[in-house]
Each structure stands twice: as C-alpha cells, then as structure tokens.
Scaffold this motif. Structure first.
Motif, PDB file in Angstrom:
ATOM      1  N   PHE A   1     -23.102 -32.474  31.575  1.00 42.82           N
ATOM      2  CA  PHE A   1     -23.481 -31.161  31.074  1.00 42.82           C
ATOM      3  C   PHE A   1     -23.489 -30.117  32.197  1.00 42.82           C
ATOM      4  N   ALA A   2     -22.680 -30.360  33.219  1.00 41.97           N
ATOM      5  CA  ALA A   2     -22.516 -29.380  34.309  1.00 41.97           C
ATOM      6  C   ALA A   2     -21.043 -29.000  34.365  1.00 41.97           C
ATOM      7  N   TYR A   3     -20.760 -27.793  34.819  1.00 35.79           N
ATOM      8  CA  TYR A   3     -19.388 -27.269  34.800  1.00 35.79           C
ATOM      9  C   TYR A   3     -19.017 -26.755  36.179  1.00 35.79           C
ATOM     10  N   PRO A   4     -17.763 -26.985  36.585  1.00 39.58           N
ATOM     11  CA  PRO A   4     -17.339 -26.374  37.849  1.00 39.58           C
ATOM     12  C   PRO A   4     -17.324 -24.849  37.701  1.00 39.58           C
ATOM     13  N   ILE A   5     -17.727 -24.156  38.744  1.00 36.02           N
ATOM     14  CA  ILE A   5     -17.726 -22.682  38.717  1.00 36.02           C
ATOM     15  C   ILE A   5     -16.457 -22.185  39.414  1.00 36.02           C
ATOM     16  N   PRO A   6     -15.645 -21.361  38.741  1.00 36.09           N
ATOM     17  CA  PRO A   6     -14.428 -20.856  39.385  1.00 36.09           C
ATOM     18  C   PRO A   6     -14.754 -20.129  40.701  1.00 36.09           C
ATOM     19  N   GLU A   7     -13.878 -20.352  41.682  1.00 33.13           N
ATOM     20  CA  GLU A   7     -14.123 -19.811  43.026  1.00 33.13           C
ATOM     21  C   GLU A   7     -14.261 -18.306  43.076  1.00 33.13           C
ATOM     22  N   ARG A   8     -13.573 -17.643  42.169  1.00 36.35           N
ATOM     23  CA  ARG A   8     -13.543 -16.188  42.168  1.00 36.35           C
ATOM     24  C   ARG A   8     -14.936 -15.551  42.104  1.00 36.35           C
ATOM     25  N   PHE A   9     -15.882 -16.259  41.479  1.00 40.49           N
ATOM     26  CA  PHE A   9     -17.191 -15.661  41.234  1.00 40.49           C
ATOM     27  C   PHE A   9     -18.216 -16.030  42.303  1.00 40.49           C
ATOM     28  N   THR A  10     -18.991 -15.048  42.726  1.00 40.48           N
ATOM     29  CA  THR A  10     -20.158 -15.356  43.554  1.00 40.48           C
ATOM     30  C   THR A  10     -21.211 -15.989  42.639  1.00 40.48           C
ATOM     31  N   ALA A  11     -22.230 -16.569  43.247  1.00 44.37           N
ATOM     32  CA  ALA A  11     -23.286 -17.196  42.434  1.00 44.37           C
ATOM     33  C   ALA A  11     -23.980 -16.159  41.555  1.00 44.37           C
ATOM     34  N   VAL A  12     -24.130 -14.940  42.063  1.00 40.45           N
ATOM     35  CA  VAL A  12     -24.783 -13.890  41.268  1.00 40.45           C
ATOM     36  C   VAL A  12     -23.916 -13.520  40.064  1.00 40.45           C
ATOM     37  N   LYS A  13     -22.624 -13.338  40.287  1.00 42.27           N
ATOM     38  CA  LYS A  13     -21.742 -12.911  39.187  1.00 42.27           C
ATOM     39  C   LYS A  13     -21.457 -14.039  38.199  1.00 42.27           C
ATOM     40  N   ALA A  14     -21.564 -15.284  38.650  1.00 38.36           N
ATOM     41  CA  ALA A  14     -21.280 -16.413  37.749  1.00 38.36           C
ATOM     42  C   ALA A  14     -22.432 -16.681  36.785  1.00 38.36           C
ATOM     43  N   ALA A  15     -23.663 -16.406  37.209  1.00 35.49           N
ATOM     44  CA  ALA A  15     -24.822 -16.796  36.393  1.00 35.49           C
ATOM     45  C   ALA A  15     -24.756 -16.253  34.957  1.00 35.49           C
ATOM     46  N   PRO A  16     -24.530 -14.943  34.768  1.00 36.57           N
ATOM     47  CA  PRO A  16     -24.542 -14.437  33.384  1.00 36.57           C
ATOM     48  C   PRO A  16     -23.404 -14.981  32.520  1.00 36.57           C
ATOM     49  N   LEU A  17     -22.388 -15.543  33.149  1.00 42.27           N
ATOM     50  CA  LEU A  17     -21.290 -16.093  32.346  1.00 42.27           C
ATOM     51  C   LEU A  17     -21.768 -17.285  31.529  1.00 42.27           C
ATOM     52  N   LEU A  18     -22.824 -17.971  32.002  1.00 44.30           N
ATOM     53  CA  LEU A  18     -23.204 -19.263  31.440  1.00 44.30           C
ATOM     54  C   LEU A  18     -23.936 -19.189  30.103  1.00 44.30           C
ATOM     55  N   CYS A  19     -24.521 -18.023  29.780  1.00 49.75           N
ATOM     56  CA  CYS A  19     -25.071 -17.883  28.419  1.00 49.75           C
ATOM     57  C   CYS A  19     -24.542 -16.606  27.799  1.00 49.75           C
ATOM     58  N   ALA A  20     -24.870 -15.476  28.424  1.00 45.07           N
ATOM     59  CA  ALA A  20     -24.387 -14.188  27.907  1.00 45.07           C
ATOM     60  C   ALA A  20     -22.877 -14.260  27.691  1.00 45.07           C
ATOM     61  N   GLY A  21     -22.176 -14.866  28.620  1.00 46.86           N
ATOM     62  CA  GLY A  21     -20.726 -14.965  28.557  1.00 46.86           C
ATOM     63  C   GLY A  21     -20.245 -15.984  27.539  1.00 46.86           C
ATOM     64  N   VAL A  22     -20.699 -17.229  27.700  1.00 49.89           N
ATOM     65  CA  VAL A  22     -20.180 -18.310  26.841  1.00 49.89           C
ATOM     66  C   VAL A  22     -20.558 -18.076  25.379  1.00 49.89           C
ATOM     67  N   ILE A  23     -21.805 -17.717  25.130  1.00 53.00           N
ATOM     68  CA  ILE A  23     -22.217 -17.559  23.728  1.00 53.00           C
ATOM     69  C   ILE A  23     -21.593 -16.288  23.150  1.00 53.00           C
TER      70      ILE A  23
END
Ligand SMILES: [Zn+2]
Ligand SMILES: [Zn+2]
Length: 339
Positions: free
Chosen positions: A133-155
């Motif tokens: 239940f863990a996903y690789p994070i694409p390199e392009r994103f910093t940790a700050v920019k990747a975080a909102p992708l995981l709920c706001a983004g995916v859902i």
C-alpha cells in the motif's frame, strides 16, 4: 518520535491535536518503516476531529497524504529498499477477498482500513505501512509538492473519471481548494477542447485568482447561473447547497459527482422536474483504490501537475486546519517535518 495526536472528538477551534513524544513504530510482517518528510492536510481530518468520521481508536495520529523515505524493512518486505521515496494514501489495507475487492473495488471493501483513521498516519515523524500500500513517488516532485497528490490528487482524478467528462464538454467545479485545483489541471490536459467553469464562495478572491491562473474558462459565485449548461460537475464543498445548484445547472443526461466524505449541512430538498428530470444523475466518490494512485502519480508527473502549496510545521497542524475550515487555505496545506 514527535507526533500530533488526537485524543478525543472535539471542535478544531479548541486545538485538540497535541504534540507528544512517543516510540517509533516497528514494522511488522511485509511492512515498511517510513521516515515522514511531509504530510498533506485534508478536509477529512476535520471530519475525523469533529466526529463526522470518527477514528476507530484513540489516541490516533491523523494524516493520509504521506511522503517519506523507507528507513527499515519488516520481515518479508522486499518491494522497496532503504532510502526509497514512497507515498502513502488513505487506503491503508483491504481484505482482497470480499465481493468488492474481487471486482477491483477495494475502495468499497467492508473490512478496509484507512490511514490516519484505523491506523496511525502521517502527522508524525515516522509511520508504518504494508509495502503493498505504498507507491513510488515520481522524481519530478519535491516532498512538499507530492503530498497533495496522494489524496486531493488521486481522489480528484477518480472523481473526474466518474464524472464522465469527454473532450469538448463543460465541467463545473464547485469549491476550489486542494482537490479542485489539481483536477482542473488534469481536465485541461486530457480534454484540451473542454471548458471548466469554477464556482466559489463569493468572497474567495484568492481561490478565484488561482482558478484564473490555472485556466478556468468561467469563474462565478456558487448560486450564479453559468453561461452554458454543465455536462458534468464535481462538488468538492463540505456543504449541501452546491449539490442542488449543480443539478440545476446541469445539461440533460449530465452527472454530478460529490467528492466529499461527509457534508456538514444537508442537501436541500430537490425538485424532481428542475433538478433530476431528463436523466440527470448524482454519484458520490468514496475513497480510492491502489490502481487509482498507480495510474495518477505517473500521469501527474507527465502533465506535469503543479500543486499550489502552503507549508506548516508539524506543531502548527491545528492552526492549519482552522484555516482550511474557514476556506482560507490557498491550494493545499502541507506539514513539513523537521529533524
Ligand atoms: Zn484526504
Ligand atoms: Zn475487501
């Protein structure tokens, strides 16, 4: 480790999240220990704190938009190695055996566990998760920019798919916060000849400016009549009235998708002729599947999605959630861990 924990249901104005020191979790069979870099702030935390979606035990560490580094592998875990960057989302575990899971609808699994509700989440320096239940994070994103992708983004991505939008059609977005500002970027990429109309609360100047910057074709206050009927709409607001507004503005055969885990006010009475006749549909979006995340994260890197983020320290979580509740967060709030 340091963590902000919720000990009981409370109103957010009482600042119920408490900073505590507690032992680091130990990864069990097939789990990984993740050193948290960032954790996004989601409206669901307000629903948990205020009891609309109560955590299954207390104290609970909330937070389900987690980006961090693998620090230790539990027995049998081998998909990641130490130092890999991973993301963790709302779906924490699903049974894999029920009728929903077998149909690929693990978001509806009866036995599922949700991160930060049934299992400790990311408002902390460390967390554990099953490696499945863990996903690789694409390199392009910093940790700050990747975080909102995981709920706001995916859902949001799931909601856009469920809306049935096609190129050349009109999508209405009600509310323009963390999720909608990502959805507009996906919609503009996938449907370049489509139009996106954004509806906000009347005073939300910052949200309106952000919508304009991201290419909204029309921005109005919820309750105003748009220049064209909407073929589909997604409602991101925590209140009931926009559902009725969206149905009123919907084209024949259109669909309204409600992207909210709970509403704080009821949906007002609907008039069959005005709001539902002509094959209009209403559908909610519930949770996410791992497949949604696995599809969306690479797409987000390809587009690329540029999330608007506002950073906070772990110990500022209460204040950040108050801003969110008041509709004053620009884009997505993100907690950034310090050593
Ligand atoms: Zn969320
Ligand atoms: Zn299941």
């Amino acid at each position: 480790m340091k963590a902000m924990v919720l000990e009981k249901i409370s109103s957010i104005e009482e600042k119920p999240l408490k900073l505590v020191d507690m032992p680091r979790p130990i990864p069990e069979q097939n789990q990984i220990l993740v050193k948290v870099s960032t954790c996004g702030i989601c409206h669901t935390e307000l629903d948990e704190i205020e009891g609309r979606v109560a955590p299954s035990e207390f104290p609970m560490i909330l937070g389900h938009e987690i980006v961090g580094e693998v620090e230790k592998l539990g027995m049998g875990a081998g998909k990641f190695k130490n130092g890999d960057r991973v993301g963790i989302a709302w779906i924490n575990w699903a049974c894999g055996r029920c009728a929903f899971c077998l149909k690929g609808e693990e978001n509806l699994c009866d036995a599922a566990k949700w991160t930060g509700k049934d299992s400790h989440g990311g408002y902390a320096q460390y967390t554990v998760i099953s490696e499945d239940f863990a996903y690789p994070i694409p390199e392009r994103f910093t940790a700050v920019k990747a975080a909102p992708l995981l709920c706001a983004g995916v859902i949001g991505y799931r909601a856009l798919r469920l809306s049935g939008m096609e190129d050349g059609t009109v999508l209405g977005l009600y509310g323009f916060g963390a999720s909608a500002h990502i959805v507009i970027q996906v919609a503009k990429y996938k449907y370049p000849d489509g139009k996106v109309f954004v509806f906000t609360r009347p005073g939300q100047k910052e949200h309106q400016e952000l919508a304009r910057k991201l290419g909204a074709d029309w921005i109005v206050a919820t309750g105003d009549t748009p220049p064209e009927k909407l073929n589909c709409a997604i409602d991101f607001t925590p209140v009931g009235e926009p559902v009725r507004q969206a149905l009123r503005n919907l084209q024949k055969g259109g669909r309204v998708v409600i992207n909210a885990i709970r509403k704080v006010t009821p949906i007002p009475e609907l008039d069959y002729t005005e709001h539902l006749w002509y094959e209009k549909e209403v559908k909610s979006v519930a949770n996410l599947t791992r497949k949604d995340a696995q599809e969306f994260l690479p797409l987000a890197a390809k587009i690329p999605i540029v999330p608007e983020t506002q950073e906070f320290k772990l110990e500022e979580a209460n204040e950040a959630l108050i801003l969110l509740k008041e509709g004053r967060m620009r884009g997505a709030g993100v907690l950034k861990m310090t050593e």
